[in-house]
Design an enzyme around this catalytic site. Structure first.
Site, mmCIF file in Angstrom:
data_model
loop_
_atom_site.group_PDB
_atom_site.id
_atom_site.type_symbol
_atom_site.label_atom_id
_atom_site.label_comp_id
_atom_site.label_asym_id
_atom_site.label_seq_id
_atom_site.Cartn_x
_atom_site.Cartn_y
_atom_site.Cartn_z
ATOM 1 N N ASP A 5 -0.052 -7.791 1.320
ATOM 2 C CA ASP A 5 0.380 -6.347 1.386
ATOM 3 C C ASP A 5 2.119 -6.069 1.596
ATOM 4 O O ASP A 5 2.514 -5.352 2.127
ATOM 5 C CB ASP A 5 -0.138 -5.304 2.730
ATOM 6 C CG ASP A 5 0.167 -4.079 2.843
ATOM 7 O OD1 ASP A 5 0.228 -3.533 1.622
ATOM 8 O OD2 ASP A 5 -0.006 -3.532 3.771
ATOM 9 N N HIS A 24 0.751 -1.033 0.176
ATOM 10 C CA HIS A 24 -0.160 0.008 -0.033
ATOM 11 C C HIS A 24 0.863 1.355 0.097
ATOM 12 O O HIS A 24 0.464 2.594 -0.346
ATOM 13 C CB HIS A 24 -0.939 -0.132 1.124
ATOM 14 C CG HIS A 24 -0.311 0.398 2.431
ATOM 15 N ND1 HIS A 24 -0.276 -0.616 3.236
ATOM 16 C CD2 HIS A 24 -0.036 1.414 3.331
ATOM 17 C CE1 HIS A 24 0.364 -0.309 4.539
ATOM 18 N NE2 HIS A 24 0.424 1.109 4.580
ATOM 19 N N SER A 26 4.800 2.658 7.969
ATOM 20 C CA SER A 26 4.353 1.354 7.225
ATOM 21 C C SER A 26 5.233 0.845 6.448
ATOM 22 O O SER A 26 6.281 1.535 5.539
ATOM 23 C CB SER A 26 3.100 1.863 6.459
ATOM 24 O OG SER A 26 1.928 1.994 7.156
#
Length: 486
Positions: free
Chosen positions: A163, A133, A236
């Protein structure tokens, strides 16, 4: 405030271990007063001090930060996203919602997109892992090293189901992280995260593993690690370390009602991520096992109905006709209690187990049927999904089409009666879009040379210069499309 502190200290005197843990060796309690080394003028007698029987020491995370921080990178992305808009009307204007309700097919407008994330180097020749993402819909991906050098990265491949994304930068002799294993980690273990929350590079935060094998909504193929490590936007894709300085996870998500950290963060186990990395580097796609069943959780009432001692296992609610499970003899109402030698405590345990099996393999399963255990063997098939390893190709260092493609599945090959081909899933702003390439097109050849893998397509683009002719199947027609790569 002083009265509050005094009352707290008085309480801590009765619990010597808590004093040592909270204040460290540089403080002690004299009566009901907190004293540090600089204030002490005379030894404290045994009458005025309760000596702790043991000392509690916290781990020192400095060695991990010093030895592993150089392999953690900052990732910035730029691109455009298509949104529905009305010329001259602000999307925040209440009138916009009125127009949207009565005109659902609003014109699409391109909006600039910028994002930040983290990543870490796993191979010294420039292979970087991050979250899918983080680089989703990015036209340009920039990787910044801890020594301030910056590189434009190629997105080797992404896997949206887990992911995980693999990047490549043109550099050599880079520092790399130490890879560990989630299997050796336990609930309560200390863990350390390094990343770039809100753009603050190489920020170190610490906490413990709160739980293992967490299933999250719409994330059925990842047994997440739950931690209480402070994770915020920008973290992230960054690494999660154990106290040995080994990466055991990729920080991926937080649970929050405010958008910021609220004590619940989730990491992708490194064992899952490294398996994805290997497949994307070797084949350009991700293969997953499939049983062809639907399962649901077992509660106490269902367990009682089926004669189970406890509400564990995965209840088979439906079976795909002529699928792997159907051929193996599974039936609706069976409760799968073990798969390939691993016990099933919760129904959410089963999907990642099945997905990790190589398609074509035969595994043993145990089911609870008619209040008896029954052993079956099933040949695992390959999951057919549009998200099975799409590999994005934007790359400023080499010839690029600006598309996301993947090999056709066996089912798609049968439907199109083709022997090979690459399905175009997404078209970003770039040469392919300018030439008229569309999602759903199947790329068959480059300048007459057939292509059947993402790696082969890259090679053909690299050796054929700035102008190429793509043989594309669109619907039932095959056409050549000239593309100027530039």
């Amino acid at each position: 405030m002083q009265a509050f502190l005094q009352s707290r200290i008085t309480h801590w005197v009765t619990v010597p271990l808590a004093v040592a843990a909270l204040f460290g060796a540089g403080y002690w309690v004299k009566g009901d007063t907190l004293v540090n080394n600089a204030q002490a003028t005379a030894p404290v007698s045994a009458k005025t001090m309760t000596a702790p029987s043991a000392y509690i020491t916290l781990p020192n995370f400095a060695s991990i930060a010093n030895s592993q921080g150089a392999a953690v990178v900052n990732i910035s992305v730029t691109g455009t996203v298509k949104t529905a808009g009305i010329p001259g009307v602000d999307p925040n204007d209440p009138m916009f919602e009125l127009f949207r309700r009565f005109q659902p097919n609003l014109p699409q407008t391109e909006t600039p997109m910028n994002g930040l994330g983290s990543g870490f180097i796993v191979k010294s020749d420039g292979v970087v892992l991050t979250n899918a993402h983080v680089v989703d819909k990015a036209d340009v991906v920039t990787v910044k090293l801890s020594d301030k050098r910056e590189f434009q990265a190629k997105v080797v491949g992404v896997d949206k189901l887990t992911d995980v994304a693999v990047l490549k930068i043109d550099a050599k002799d880079l520092p790399t992280v130490n890879i560990g294993s989630t299997k050796n980690s336990n609930v309560g273990d200390w863990v350390v995260a390094i990343g770039s929350p809100f753009g603050f590079e190489n920020t170190v935060t610490a906490g413990i593993i709160s739980a293992k094998s967490r299933a999250l909504p719409d994330e059925g193929y990842v047994p997440f690690l739950q931690t209480d490590v402070a994770i915020n936007p920008g973290n992230s894709g960054g690494p999660l370390f154990n106290l040995n300085g080994e990466v055991i996870g990729i920080n991926s998500q937080i649970y929050s009602r405010s958008g910021g950290y609220q004590g619940l963060s989730f990491a992708i186990p490194i064992d899952v991520a490294m398996n994805i990395e290997q497949q994307l580097l070797e084949t350009g796609k991700v293969s997953r096992g499939r049983l062809g069943i639907g399962v649901q959780a077992i509660n106490q009432d269902l367990a009682t109905s089926f004669g189970l001692k406890s509400p564990s296992g995965a209840l088979v609610s439906n079976i795909e006709k002529n699928g792997p499970a159907d051929k193996a003899g599974l039936e609706p109402g069976d409760v799968i209690v073990s798969f390939n030698g691993q016990s099933i405590d919760r129904s959410s345990d089963l999907p990642p187990m099945v997905a990790s099996v190589k398609p074509g393999s035969t595994v043993n399963i145990e089911v609870w049927r008619n209040k008896q255990l029954k052993k079956l063997s099933v040949r695992v098939a390959e999951m057919q999904t549009a998200q099975a390893g799409p590999a994005a190709l934007p790359d400023s260092q080499q010839p690029s089409l600006g598309v996301s493609v993947r090999p056709l599945t066996s089912q798609e090959l049968a439907q199109t009666q083709l022997k090979q081909g690459l399905l175009v899933e997404e078209v970003a702003k770039g040469p392919a879009a300018a030439a008229g390439i569309q999602p759903g097109d199947v790329i068959l050849a480059v300048n007459g040379d057939q292509v059947k893998s993402v790696a082969q397509l890259r090679d053909e683009l690299s050796k054929n210069g700035k102008n190429v002719a793509l043989l594309v199947m669109r619907g039932e027609s095959k056409i050549y499309v000239p593309v100027k790569i530039g």
